[in-house]
Design a protein around this motif. Structure first.
Motif, PDB file in Angstrom:
ATOM      1  N   VAL A 214       5.456  25.292   1.417  1.00  0.00           N
ATOM      2  CA  VAL A 214       6.158  25.568   2.671  1.00  0.00           C
ATOM      3  C   VAL A 214       5.186  26.131   3.703  1.00  0.00           C
ATOM      4  N   PHE A 217       3.148  23.432   5.098  1.00  0.00           N
ATOM      5  CA  PHE A 217       3.918  22.574   6.012  1.00  0.00           C
ATOM      6  C   PHE A 217       4.034  23.242   7.385  1.00  0.00           C
ATOM      7  N   LEU A 218       4.333  24.539   7.394  1.00  0.00           N
ATOM      8  CA  LEU A 218       4.491  25.217   8.681  1.00  0.00           C
ATOM      9  C   LEU A 218       3.181  25.163   9.461  1.00  0.00           C
ATOM     10  N   PHE A 221       2.649  21.657  10.753  1.00  0.00           N
ATOM     11  CA  PHE A 221       3.495  21.333  11.910  1.00  0.00           C
ATOM     12  C   PHE A 221       2.966  22.036  13.160  1.00  0.00           C
ATOM     13  N   PHE A 225       1.871  18.988  15.149  1.00  0.00           N
ATOM     14  CA  PHE A 225       3.061  18.446  15.799  1.00  0.00           C
ATOM     15  C   PHE A 225       3.682  19.418  16.795  1.00  0.00           C
ATOM     16  N   GLY A 226       2.941  20.451  17.158  1.00  0.00           N
ATOM     17  CA  GLY A 226       3.374  21.300  18.268  1.00  0.00           C
ATOM     18  C   GLY A 226       4.559  22.198  17.990  1.00  0.00           C
ATOM     19  N   SER A 227       4.858  22.505  16.738  1.00  0.00           N
ATOM     20  CA  SER A 227       5.926  23.465  16.474  1.00  0.00           C
ATOM     21  C   SER A 227       5.406  24.880  16.768  1.00  0.00           C
ATOM     22  N   ALA A 228       6.267  25.870  16.619  1.00  0.00           N
ATOM     23  CA  ALA A 228       5.922  27.196  17.134  1.00  0.00           C
ATOM     24  C   ALA A 228       6.115  28.306  16.105  1.00  0.00           C
ATOM     25  N   PHE A 229       5.943  27.987  14.811  1.00  0.00           N
ATOM     26  CA  PHE A 229       6.169  29.020  13.798  1.00  0.00           C
ATOM     27  C   PHE A 229       5.263  30.233  13.994  1.00  0.00           C
ATOM     28  N   ILE A 240       4.775  35.685   8.920  1.00  0.00           N
ATOM     29  CA  ILE A 240       5.406  34.751   7.987  1.00  0.00           C
ATOM     30  C   ILE A 240       4.357  34.038   7.144  1.00  0.00           C
ATOM     31  N   LEU A 244       4.226  34.117   3.077  1.00  0.00           N
ATOM     32  CA  LEU A 244       4.311  32.904   2.260  1.00  0.00           C
ATOM     33  C   LEU A 244       3.026  32.713   1.481  1.00  0.00           C
TER      34      LEU A 244
END
Lengths: 618, 207, 107
Positions: A214, A217-218, A221, A225-229, A240, A244
């Protein structure tokens, strides 16, 4: 497929045999070869680090390259060297110890290996393409890892994701094997400690690796892919990642150490010619360590600011682990006490392990004290601590196991003289390298720094450390020479070179590809020893001679892994140009297609006929 | 030995999924895998809960989630869990035709669920401009629910492959464990969804 | 393969057992649907305090999931000791993960 037919063959056939094999013993060879290769690579990186730190303000390598070295050294050693070497040993020994003809999922076993191998190769391609290797440390903390330029960290993410999936499969495979395939009479509480350790380690793999999956993956991304975690501007939270990562990585260190606890238990009992002292306590100590190992991850995060309550809970839980570990140390000592001890290479590594690991455990208790940890955190004291447990524990254990089980795995005995020389060079070099690092850390030398200043009291210590590293390197080279020497002209091993106690010593070295002609009947703890004491010297079969069911070889695991690796390259480079998405689709397509073929094509395996087995009997 | 032979009521063991060693291995292996999946989804849930208020000024859960659609999706998936139970019931009675029928219903319900989920996502993206990149909340939401959707998709593909492959030859000891492990996997997907509708949608409405 | 003494008598006994089992599964399904409806109504009605609603719907979810595991997935039956052990191990690791990510992630 009889043995005679496979005797004469060219190199191509040999290669094809290994690429398609589903035999746990051959997969063990592959793991040992792959893990050994990455061990040498990681060792080379370690030498470069030590050369850089030999003298103050050295400029042997640049600061950027140094960051890449430390990252790749840690990542390689943990994921690509120690774990696969241990998985290789488990593959080689555990099925024999429990009296099984194979593992539960031979196909998955092969898939697990190839995923690991391709993941490792993918990770190391970062040296040649995409602007350098990962440089955010093996912990890859965000936002350092999300901000790291180039593709280095992308390789880290994809490489570990692929090899991690392989490890998870290995874990599930071992669990199912031990649950369903123990020989008649082999109850759980009669399993040799190494098999127990394999079982518990597999449980840890099963529960720890998903958290890494996980986390990766975060990170993937966020980077691709421009996610914001982990992007604080959009409400992300970098803690986080730390959680993890350590929820995975703390159990991971127990994944590294528990198997060698099993190794040492079996070696100590065999080479002291005594039943293992406190077998039940040993088993429960293993379980307890695994259980506690899951609730201590935040001790890596004491200085993050979790608050005094959280810090105290995790400090106490961490210290509690010393109790089951102590039980083990004392049980090994008590096993040796009054025993008739054979001091050979395997035993030397065992004897060297006990004090070395105890030192590492003691500094572990020091680090577990949350208050004191503010002083130790991110200094060379920590570096010294984890090298004492991982080298002094895991590497010593792997070396002991290799010397102990080499005859069983390869049919030849490693040269004793060279074995002992390897031990002494490595043992002395190890303590020279890392003991002094405790004090360098206490004097304030931070880890991961490229250079240190002159006349800060750090010069001598660092020089000593580098000299020690060279001694270790010489030890490893001698071991390699030993391997080649043994391969070329080593002594042929008898079935039972150490007067063994468990089932693997009841069959020839190396074992036939079906392991046991007749499934053995286990009549007690240390089954072979039980039979020896009753004057029989061989295991009673549990069944009449009959047909043996064997799985078919398959190229599909290789193709599935290849597919995911191609997709990995696609994912990494599609950030630069969307044309690389073709690689993603092609790679995943190849993997899914291979999986579909596996699912649709019935594979019942084949049978070795009873007559053929009778013919092979001498 | 001859586990390719079709079963008839005379030779049918009570638990065809566990009658062979291969079957038992598959049974245990899949259960253990589900144990690992528990931690996988817990990590996604934890991430989501940690980030569910990090909207960065974008749409929040109270603006987005409606209960009607989610209720429909929940009913569909719960029912598909029951239909796969029926399929296993008929497998144990060695009634291949009925098993295939119930599995087909399961696949159909799974597809309907998936269609509603795709509709839901497009609705959020087009009507609210709420995407994977809008905020940390957006990333966490689409990742958690999307991974569940991915599991549903994989499950449907798996089921279809099994049904088509075995359509002509009926039930035997070789494929019974395959059907059984699928049904375990499918129930687990349902379990995850129970927590998704509770934690994501219902708690998201409560605020 | 495994030989069962399949006399008709045993057969009908087995049939009845399976029917019985199916009835239990139907009852658990009805309960699961019931729990789901209660949870949705509790939230949709919007009359209770969040402090009360949230634990309520979480408990309903846990009970419902227990039905899935024990009845639909047969975890109550024999031969499920190891699966249950490993599943509870997974739940334990999951609980720790959740606790970490909920309680000690600060922002």
């Amino acid at each position: 497929m009889s043995i005679a037919a496979t005797q004469k063959r060219g190199f191509g056939a040999f290669l094809w045999d290994y690429i398609t094999t589903v035999d746990h013993k051959k997969i063990a060879h592959l793991y040992l070869f792959g893990g050994g290769f990455f061990f040498l690579l990681g060792g080379l990186e370690a030498m470069i680090i030590r050369i850089q730190l030999a003298t103050p303000e050295n400029d042997f390598i640049s600061a950027g390259l140094y960051n890449e070295m430390i990252t790749m050294h840690g990542t390689t050693m943990i994921f690509l060297a120690a774990m696969p070497l241990l998985l290789g040993l488990m593959n080689a020994v555990m099925p024999l110890q429990i009296g099984a003809r194979d593992v539960a999922f031979p196909f998955l076993n092969s898939l697990g290996f190839w995923l690991f191998m391709f993941g490792g190769i993918l990770l190391n391609f970062s040296w040649f393409m995409g602007g350098g290797a990962p440089d955010a440390g093996w912990t890859a903390y965000a936002p350092l890892s999300t901000q790291s330029p180039g593709h280095g960290v992308d390789f880290y993410v994809l490489g570990l994701q692929i090899s991690g999936a392989g490890t998870l499969m290995g874990g599930i495979n071992f669990l199912a094997t031990i649950v369903t395939m123990r020989a008649p009479g082999m109850t759980y509480m009669r399993m040799p400690l190494f098999s127990w350790a394999t079982f518990i380690t597999s449980v840890l793999i099963l529960f720890a690796f998903p958290a890494l999956t996980v986390g990766l993956f975060l990170l993937m991304f966020d980077r691709m892919f421009g996610s914001a975690f982990f992007d604080v501007a959009l409400g992300g939270n970098t803690i986080i990642w730390q959680h993890l990562f350590w929820i995975f990585a703390h159990p991971e260190v127990y994944i590294l150490i528990l198997p060698v606890f099993g190794v040492f238990s079996d070696i100590t009992a065999t080479l002291s010619k005594k039943r293992l002292f406190g077998y039940t306590a040993m088993v429960f100590a293993t379980i307890l360590i695994a259980f506690l190992g899951f609730m201590v991850w935040a001790h890596h995060m004491f200085t993050v600011g979790l608050g005094p309550v959280a810090n105290s809970i995790f400090a106490i839980a961490t210290m509690a682990i010393a109790v089951p570990t102590g039980i083990k140390i004392f049980n090994w000592l008590a096993t040796m006490w009054g025993g008739s001890i054979t001091i050979n290479s395997a035993m030397l590594w065992t004897l060297g392990f006990i004090p070395s690991f105890t030192i590492g455990g003691m500094t572990g208790i020091m680090l577990a004290s949350a208050v004191a940890d503010y002083q130790y955190h991110d200094t060379y004291f920590v570096v010294a601590h984890f090298h004492y447990v991982i080298v002094g524990g895991t590497v010593f254990g792997i070396m002991a196991a290799l010397h102990f089980w080499w005859p069983k795995m390869f049919g030849r005995i490693l040269h004793e003289g060279m074995g002992k020389l390897t031990f002494w060079l490595f043992f002395v070099g190890f303590h020279l390298t890392f003991f002094v690092q405790h004090f360098l850390g206490l004097m304030g030398m931070p880890r991961r720094y490229w250079v240190f200043l002159e006349d800060q009291g750090l010069d001598t210590g660092n020089m000593v450390s580098t000299i020690g590293a060279f001694l270790m390197a010489v030890g490893v080279v001698i071991f390699l020479i030993n391997v080649f020497y043994t391969w070329a002209k080593g002594n042929k091993a008898p079935a039972d070179p150490w007067d063994g106690r468990s089932l693997e010593w009841a069959i020839s070295s190396p074992p036939p590809y079906y392991n046991f002609k007749q499934t053995p009947l286990v009549r007690g703890l240390d089954p072979l020893w039980v039979e020896k004491m009753e004057g029989k010297g061989e295991i009673t079969p549990a069944e009449p001679l009959g047909d043996i069911h064997m799985p078919n070889s398959s190229i599909l695991p290789f193709l599935i892994s290849l597919g995911f690796t191609i997709a990995g390259f696609g994912f990494i480079f599609q950030v630069d140009h969307s044309a690389y998405l073709i690689l993603v689709f092609a790679g995943i397509g190849l993997a899914l297609l291979s999986m579909l073929i596996r699912s649709l094509k019935d594979d019942h395996g084949y049978h070795i006929k009873k007559e053929e087995l009778e013919r092979e009997a001498d | 030995m001859s586990h390719d032979h079709s079963l008839n009521p005379e030779t049918m063991p009570q638990e065809p999924e566990k009658a062979t060693l291969e079957g038992r291995n598959k049974f245990y292996g899949l259960w253990f895998f589900l144990g690992g999946e528990t931690v996988l989804f817990a990590s996604f849930f934890g991430t989501y809960i940690a980030l569910r208020n990090s909207t960065a000024g974008g749409p929040a859960s109270t603006d987005l989630f409606g209960l009607g659609l989610v209720f429909a999706m929940t009913m569909i998936l719960l029912t598909s869990s029951l239909t796969s139970v029926y399929a296993m019931y008929h497998m144990k009675n060695n009634d291949f035709k009925k098993m295939q029928l119930w599995l087909a219903i399961t696949a159909f319900l799974g597809l309907s669920f998936l269609a509603l989920e795709i509709y839901e996502f497009t609705h959020y993206i087009i009507d609210y401009g709420f995407t994977f990149r809008s905020s940390a909340f957006g990333s966490a939401f689409y990742t958690l629910v999307g991974f569940h959707g991915g599991h549903v998709t994989f499950g449907i593909a798996w089921l279809m492959a099994l049904m088509v492959r075995n359509a002509k030859r009926g039930l035997n000891l070789y494929n019974a464990p395959k059907f059984y492990t699928f049904s375990l996997y499918w129930h687990f997907i349902d379990v995850v969804w129970v927590f998704i509708f509770t934690v994501v949608y219902l708690m998201g409405r409560v605020g | 393969m495994t030989n069962n003494t399949n006399t008709n008598h045993v057969d009908s006994f087995e049939k009845r057992k399976k029917k019985e089992e199916m009835k239990k599964q139907l009852i658990s399904f009805a309960l699961m649907i019931g729990f789901t409806i209660i949870a949705f109504i509790a939230v949709a009605a919007d009359v209770m305090e969040p402090m009360f609603v949230v634990p309520l719907i979480l408990i309903l979810a846990v009970v419902q999931v227990a039905f899935q595991f024990y009845y639909f997935m047969h975890m109550k039956d024999k031969d499920h000791e190891m699966p249950a052990t490993l599943m509870y191990g997974g739940v334990w690791a999951a609980a720790l993960t959740l606790a970490g990510l909920i309680l000690i992630v600060w922002w």
